[in-house]
Design a protein around this motif. Sequence first.
Motif, PDB file in Angstrom:
ATOM      1  N   VAL A   1       0.826  -1.210   0.000  1.00 58.56           N
ATOM      2  CA  VAL A   1       0.000   0.000   0.000  1.00 58.56           C
ATOM      3  C   VAL A   1       0.855   1.253   0.000  1.00 58.56           C
ATOM      4  CG1 VAL A   1      -1.747   1.301   1.265  1.00 58.56           C
ATOM      5  CG2 VAL A   1      -1.896  -1.193   1.156  1.00 58.56           C
ATOM      6  N   GLU A   2       1.812   1.336   0.923  1.00 59.95           N
ATOM      7  CA  GLU A   2       2.641   2.528   1.030  1.00 59.95           C
ATOM      8  C   GLU A   2       3.464   2.734  -0.229  1.00 59.95           C
ATOM      9  OE1 GLU A   2       3.286   2.406   5.892  1.00 59.95           O
ATOM     10  OE2 GLU A   2       4.988   2.249   4.520  1.00 59.95           O
ATOM     11  N   GLY A   3       3.963   1.646  -0.815  1.00 61.84           N
ATOM     12  CA  GLY A   3       4.752   1.756  -2.030  1.00 61.84           C
ATOM     13  C   GLY A   3       3.936   2.301  -3.183  1.00 61.84           C
ATOM     14  N   ALA A   4       2.691   1.841  -3.315  1.00 63.76           N
ATOM     15  CA  ALA A   4       1.835   2.303  -4.406  1.00 63.76           C
ATOM     16  C   ALA A   4       1.548   3.790  -4.276  1.00 63.76           C
ATOM     17  CB  ALA A   4       0.534   1.502  -4.426  1.00 63.76           C
ATOM     18  N   VAL A   5       1.274   4.243  -3.045  1.00 67.08           N
ATOM     19  CA  VAL A   5       0.989   5.658  -2.819  1.00 67.08           C
ATOM     20  C   VAL A   5       2.220   6.506  -3.117  1.00 67.08           C
ATOM     21  CG1 VAL A   5       0.464   7.376  -1.046  1.00 67.08           C
ATOM     22  CG2 VAL A   5      -0.856   5.257  -1.162  1.00 67.08           C
ATOM     23  N   LEU A   6       3.378   6.053  -2.643  1.00 72.00           N
ATOM     24  CA  LEU A   6       4.619   6.792  -2.876  1.00 72.00           C
ATOM     25  C   LEU A   6       4.927   6.892  -4.365  1.00 72.00           C
ATOM     26  CD1 LEU A   6       7.165   8.168  -1.844  1.00 72.00           C
ATOM     27  CD2 LEU A   6       8.223   5.903  -1.635  1.00 72.00           C
ATOM     28  N   ARG A   7       4.762   5.795  -5.097  1.00 77.71           N
ATOM     29  CA  ARG A   7       5.049   5.804  -6.526  1.00 77.71           C
ATOM     30  C   ARG A   7       4.084   6.713  -7.274  1.00 77.71           C
ATOM     31  NH1 ARG A   7       5.605   0.447  -5.515  1.00 77.71           N
ATOM     32  NH2 ARG A   7       3.607  -0.070  -6.464  1.00 77.71           N
ATOM     33  N   ALA A   8       2.824   6.713  -6.833  1.00 76.66           N
ATOM     34  CA  ALA A   8       1.836   7.572  -7.495  1.00 76.66           C
ATOM     35  C   ALA A   8       2.212   9.038  -7.346  1.00 76.66           C
ATOM     36  CB  ALA A   8       0.447   7.309  -6.921  1.00 76.66           C
TER      37      ALA A   8
ATOM     38  N   PRO B   1      -5.175   6.930  -2.477  1.00 77.49           N
ATOM     39  CA  PRO B   1      -4.860   6.466  -3.838  1.00 77.49           C
ATOM     40  C   PRO B   1      -5.805   7.019  -4.896  1.00 77.49           C
ATOM     41  CG  PRO B   1      -4.791   4.649  -2.279  1.00 77.49           C
ATOM     42  CD  PRO B   1      -5.383   5.806  -1.554  1.00 77.49           C
ATOM     43  N   ASP B   2      -7.089   7.171  -4.569  1.00 73.96           N
ATOM     44  CA  ASP B   2      -8.053   7.678  -5.555  1.00 73.96           C
ATOM     45  C   ASP B   2      -7.758   9.125  -5.927  1.00 73.96           C
ATOM     46  OD1 ASP B   2     -10.793   5.855  -4.017  1.00 73.96           O
ATOM     47  OD2 ASP B   2      -9.393   5.266  -5.609  1.00 73.96           O
ATOM     48  N   ILE B   3      -7.415   9.934  -4.932  1.00 70.88           N
ATOM     49  CA  ILE B   3      -7.081  11.334  -5.221  1.00 70.88           C
ATOM     50  C   ILE B   3      -5.800  11.414  -6.037  1.00 70.88           C
ATOM     51  CG2 ILE B   3      -6.360  13.519  -4.181  1.00 70.88           C
ATOM     52  CD1 ILE B   3      -8.242  12.959  -1.869  1.00 70.88           C
ATOM     53  N   LEU B   4      -4.817  10.607  -5.673  1.00 71.47           N
ATOM     54  CA  LEU B   4      -3.555  10.603  -6.407  1.00 71.47           C
ATOM     55  C   LEU B   4      -3.765  10.170  -7.860  1.00 71.47           C
ATOM     56  CD1 LEU B   4      -1.190   9.116  -3.688  1.00 71.47           C
ATOM     57  CD2 LEU B   4      -1.073  11.422  -4.650  1.00 71.47           C
ATOM     58  N   ARG B   5      -4.633   9.189  -8.065  1.00 73.81           N
ATOM     59  CA  ARG B   5      -4.915   8.745  -9.435  1.00 73.81           C
ATOM     60  C   ARG B   5      -5.565   9.866 -10.238  1.00 73.81           C
ATOM     61  NH1 ARG B   5      -5.650   3.759 -11.977  1.00 73.81           N
ATOM     62  NH2 ARG B   5      -7.132   3.787 -13.701  1.00 73.81           N
ATOM     63  N   HIS B   6      -6.472  10.610  -9.587  1.00 75.31           N
ATOM     64  CA  HIS B   6      -7.123  11.744 -10.244  1.00 75.31           C
ATOM     65  C   HIS B   6      -6.105  12.821 -10.596  1.00 75.31           C
ATOM     66  CE1 HIS B   6     -10.182  14.701 -11.206  1.00 75.31           C
ATOM     67  NE2 HIS B   6      -9.715  15.516 -10.272  1.00 75.31           N
TER      68      HIS B   6
END
Length: 302
Positions: free
Chosen positions: A243-250, A279-284
Motif C-alpha cells: 500500500v505505502e509503495g503504491a501511494v509513494l510511486r503515485a 490512492p483515488d485522489i492521487l490517481r485523479h
Amino acid sequence: MVSSPHEAMHRIFQQYPGLFSGVSEVLGVDFPPPTSVTVLPNDLTETSPVERRVDTLLRLETKDDEPLLLAVEAQGRRDPDKPASWAYYASYLLTKYRLQPLLLVVCQDRATAEWAAREVSFGPRQWPLLTLRPLVAGPHNMPVLTAPAEVRKDLALATLSAITHATHPDAGAILKSMTTVLRETPQNIANPIIELIAQGLGKHPAAQLWRKLVAVDLSFYKSPLSEEIRDEGRVEGRVEGRVEGAVLRAAEDILDILEVRGIDIPEAIRERITTCDNPDILRHWHRRAVTAPTAEDVLTEE
C-alpha cells in the motif's frame, strides 16, 4: 523489445502497410490508395562486398496505375553520405524490379527533416545527371493529434504522429489521447501500437511518460511493455510495502510528469502531493498532470 526510434519509424509501415495513404494525403501528394501491399526483401546488396539495406521496402498495388515501390528510411541525423546511398537505392530498385521507386524519409527532429527534404542533384553543375527528391515525414508536417476523435480516424497515422512528435511541447496531451483511444481498442490491435510507441520514443523524456500512462490507463493489457512495468511494480512493492509503495510511486509519478513537461512545482504543491495518502485522489491528480497548464491546476477541482 529493441529500444530504437529508428526501427519504429520504418517498421510501422510494415505493421500497417496502408499507412502510406494517410501520410501521402497529409503531405499533399496524390497517390491512388493501394489495393494490396507486399513487403519485399530489404537487402539491396550486390555481388560486391558493400552491403546496402533500405530500412523497409513495400510494393504497393493500385487500382488504376502500375505498382509502386515504396522505400522507407528512418533518419535520426544529418548524414552527408545518405543522398548518394538513396540515389543508389532508387537506381537499383528500378533496375531490379522494373517499377518506379519512391523514397519516404521519416524523421523525429525538424532540422534533420528539412535537410532530408532538400533536392540533391548529381552530375556536373552545368548539366546534372539526376535529381533526388525524397518525400519527408516529420514533426514539421505530421499532424499534432491531441483529441481522441482525431486519433480514432486513423490509428496508424496517429501512432506515427506520436513517434515523430517525441519532443513536442504537447507530448503529454498527444500520448494521453492515444491511451484514451487504446482503452476502447481490441487488445490485438492496441498491443502492437503500445509497443511501437514505446520503441519509437526511445530515450526521450516522453518515453517515461508513456510508460506511466500505460501503467495507469492500460493496466489491463497483456503486452511485453505492460508486463515489464508490472514486474517493476511487483519488485518495488515487495521492498516498500504494497500500500505505502503504491501511494509513494503515485506521488512520484505526478511530480515526474510535471518535471518532464517543464512545469514549475511550488514547494507547497510538492508537499501536498507527497503527503497525500489517498490512492483515488492521487490517481485523479495523475490524470490531470498530463494536460494541466500549471502545478496548481493539477490540484484544482473542475
